[in-house]
Write a protein that holds these residues in place. Structure first.
Motif, mmCIF file in Angstrom:
data_model
loop_
_atom_site.group_PDB
_atom_site.id
_atom_site.type_symbol
_atom_site.label_atom_id
_atom_site.label_comp_id
_atom_site.label_asym_id
_atom_site.label_seq_id
_atom_site.Cartn_x
_atom_site.Cartn_y
_atom_site.Cartn_z
ATOM 1 N N PRO A 170 -22.039 2.486 -6.489
ATOM 2 C CA PRO A 170 -20.869 2.172 -5.671
ATOM 3 C C PRO A 170 -21.146 2.151 -4.158
ATOM 4 C CG PRO A 170 -20.256 3.683 -7.403
ATOM 5 C CD PRO A 170 -21.752 3.531 -7.472
ATOM 6 N N GLU A 171 -21.936 3.065 -3.637
ATOM 7 C CA GLU A 171 -22.264 3.098 -2.208
ATOM 8 C C GLU A 171 -23.699 2.637 -1.962
ATOM 9 O OE1 GLU A 171 -20.354 3.974 0.528
ATOM 10 O OE2 GLU A 171 -18.646 4.021 -0.828
ATOM 11 N N VAL B 197 -24.030 9.927 4.374
ATOM 12 C CA VAL B 197 -25.362 10.488 4.636
ATOM 13 C C VAL B 197 -25.700 11.535 3.578
ATOM 14 C CG1 VAL B 197 -26.777 11.785 6.275
ATOM 15 C CG2 VAL B 197 -25.285 9.953 7.091
ATOM 16 N N ARG B 198 -24.736 12.396 3.248
ATOM 17 C CA ARG B 198 -24.970 13.406 2.206
ATOM 18 C C ARG B 198 -25.317 12.747 0.877
ATOM 19 N NH1 ARG B 198 -20.077 16.704 4.044
ATOM 20 N NH2 ARG B 198 -21.033 18.221 5.425
ATOM 21 N N LEU B 199 -24.541 11.738 0.494
ATOM 22 C CA LEU B 199 -24.792 11.024 -0.759
ATOM 23 C C LEU B 199 -26.167 10.365 -0.736
ATOM 24 C CD1 LEU B 199 -23.882 9.903 -3.511
ATOM 25 C CD2 LEU B 199 -22.835 7.984 -2.252
ATOM 26 N N ALA B 200 -26.508 9.750 0.376
ATOM 27 C CA ALA B 200 -27.804 9.078 0.491
ATOM 28 C C ALA B 200 -28.947 10.075 0.357
ATOM 29 C CB ALA B 200 -27.897 8.331 1.820
ATOM 30 N N LEU B 201 -28.865 11.191 1.065
ATOM 31 C CA LEU B 201 -29.925 12.199 0.992
ATOM 32 C C LEU B 201 -30.065 12.747 -0.423
ATOM 33 C CD1 LEU B 201 -29.365 14.166 4.334
ATOM 34 C CD2 LEU B 201 -31.128 12.453 3.839
ATOM 35 N N GLN B 202 -28.939 13.002 -1.060
ATOM 36 C CA GLN B 202 -28.960 13.508 -2.433
ATOM 37 C C GLN B 202 -29.593 12.481 -3.377
ATOM 38 O OE1 GLN B 202 -25.050 14.169 -4.072
ATOM 39 N NE2 GLN B 202 -25.838 15.036 -5.963
ATOM 40 N N THR B 203 -29.180 11.233 -3.262
ATOM 41 C CA THR B 203 -29.696 10.172 -4.131
ATOM 42 C C THR B 203 -31.181 9.934 -3.891
ATOM 43 O OG1 THR B 203 -27.518 9.105 -4.134
ATOM 44 C CG2 THR B 203 -29.402 7.743 -4.798
ATOM 45 N N LEU B 204 -31.576 9.809 -2.635
ATOM 46 C CA LEU B 204 -32.980 9.552 -2.309
ATOM 47 C C LEU B 204 -33.866 10.721 -2.733
ATOM 48 C CD1 LEU B 204 -32.379 7.958 1.196
ATOM 49 C CD2 LEU B 204 -33.004 6.749 -0.916
ATOM 50 N N LYS C 112 -36.219 1.585 -8.374
ATOM 51 C CA LYS C 112 -35.347 2.558 -7.720
ATOM 52 C C LYS C 112 -34.360 1.865 -6.791
ATOM 53 C CE LYS C 112 -38.808 6.215 -7.826
ATOM 54 N NZ LYS C 112 -39.719 7.025 -7.015
ATOM 55 N N ILE C 113 -34.858 0.897 -6.030
ATOM 56 C CA ILE C 113 -33.986 0.168 -5.098
ATOM 57 C C ILE C 113 -32.920 -0.599 -5.876
ATOM 58 C CG2 ILE C 113 -33.904 -1.663 -3.345
ATOM 59 C CD1 ILE C 113 -35.176 0.964 -2.326
ATOM 60 N N LYS C 114 -33.306 -1.230 -6.977
ATOM 61 C CA LYS C 114 -32.327 -1.971 -7.798
ATOM 62 C C LYS C 114 -31.244 -1.045 -8.339
ATOM 63 C CE LYS C 114 -34.900 -5.962 -9.338
ATOM 64 N NZ LYS C 114 -35.127 -6.850 -10.457
ATOM 65 N N ILE C 115 -31.650 0.128 -8.810
ATOM 66 C CA ILE C 115 -30.670 1.079 -9.348
ATOM 67 C C ILE C 115 -29.747 1.568 -8.230
ATOM 68 C CG2 ILE C 115 -30.392 3.358 -10.392
ATOM 69 C CD1 ILE C 115 -33.061 2.727 -11.934
ATOM 70 N N SER D 74 -24.864 1.199 1.468
ATOM 71 C CA SER D 74 -24.901 2.232 2.510
ATOM 72 C C SER D 74 -26.091 3.162 2.323
ATOM 73 C CB SER D 74 -23.608 3.044 2.496
ATOM 74 O OG SER D 74 -22.519 2.220 2.870
ATOM 75 N N ILE D 75 -26.392 3.504 1.078
ATOM 76 C CA ILE D 75 -27.552 4.362 0.800
ATOM 77 C C ILE D 75 -28.829 3.666 1.249
ATOM 78 C CG2 ILE D 75 -28.933 5.433 -1.032
ATOM 79 C CD1 ILE D 75 -26.234 5.814 -2.565
ATOM 80 N N LEU D 76 -28.928 2.368 0.996
ATOM 81 C CA LEU D 76 -30.127 1.628 1.402
ATOM 82 C C LEU D 76 -30.239 1.520 2.919
ATOM 83 C CD1 LEU D 76 -30.327 -1.135 -1.341
ATOM 84 C CD2 LEU D 76 -31.685 0.959 -1.129
ATOM 85 N N ILE D 77 -29.124 1.395 3.612
ATOM 86 C CA ILE D 77 -29.162 1.386 5.080
ATOM 87 C C ILE D 77 -29.687 2.734 5.581
ATOM 88 C CG2 ILE D 77 -27.741 1.378 7.186
ATOM 89 C CD1 ILE D 77 -28.219 -1.413 6.044
ATOM 90 N N VAL D 78 -29.204 3.824 4.998
ATOM 91 C CA VAL D 78 -29.690 5.152 5.397
ATOM 92 C C VAL D 78 -31.184 5.262 5.098
ATOM 93 C CG1 VAL D 78 -29.528 7.639 4.937
ATOM 94 C CG2 VAL D 78 -27.435 6.273 5.211
ATOM 95 N N TRP D 79 -31.642 4.725 3.959
ATOM 96 C CA TRP D 79 -33.072 4.739 3.610
ATOM 97 C C TRP D 79 -33.902 4.044 4.691
ATOM 98 C CZ3 TRP D 79 -37.079 6.782 1.677
ATOM 99 C CH2 TRP D 79 -38.207 6.057 1.290
#
Length: 111
Positions: free
Chosen positions: A26-27, A75-82, A18-21, A30-35
């Motif tokens: 593209p972001e 943050v919205r993208l990160a929450l949606q992705t996670l 999941k982390i690799k994907i 940033s998504i991993l920082i939010v995680w």
């Protein structure tokens, strides 16, 4: 509730599928920082993986954007992705929880 001082992050965290994907997105960075910030916030809240301002007030994306010093769109993208990847859950009242929280929390034992 007093927060925990440590959360567990394994050295092979970046080998997780999941982390690799997410990292390839593209972001991804940033998504991993939010995680990571969500994990730390769950430790501060110390409520079995839930993240909230208090037991009656869930964090909004705007609040998390301020706390995490990230754009609200990120943050919205990160929450949606996670959420899609099953790493977090957002319930019907908008409370966020970390799935498998036991994996990340520290266990304090006596000396």
């Amino acid at each position: 509730m007093s927060g925990v001082k440590w959360i567990k992050i394994t050295v092979n965290m970046f080998d997780d599928e999941k982390i690799k994907i997410i990292e390839s997105m593209p972001e991804g960075d940033s998504i991993l920082i939010v995680w990571i910030k969500l994990l730390a916030q769950a430790g501060k809240t110390n409520a079995k993986g839930f993240i909230f301002l208090n037991e009656n007030i869930p964090y909004t994306t705007e609040m998390l954007s301020t706390l995490f010093n990230r754009p609200i769109t990120t943050v919205r993208l990160a929450l949606q992705t996670l959420s899609q990847f099953g790493m977090i859950e957002i319930d019907e009242c908008d409370f966020i929880s970390i799935n498998n929280w036991e994996k990340y929390k520290t266990i304090v034992t006596g000396k």
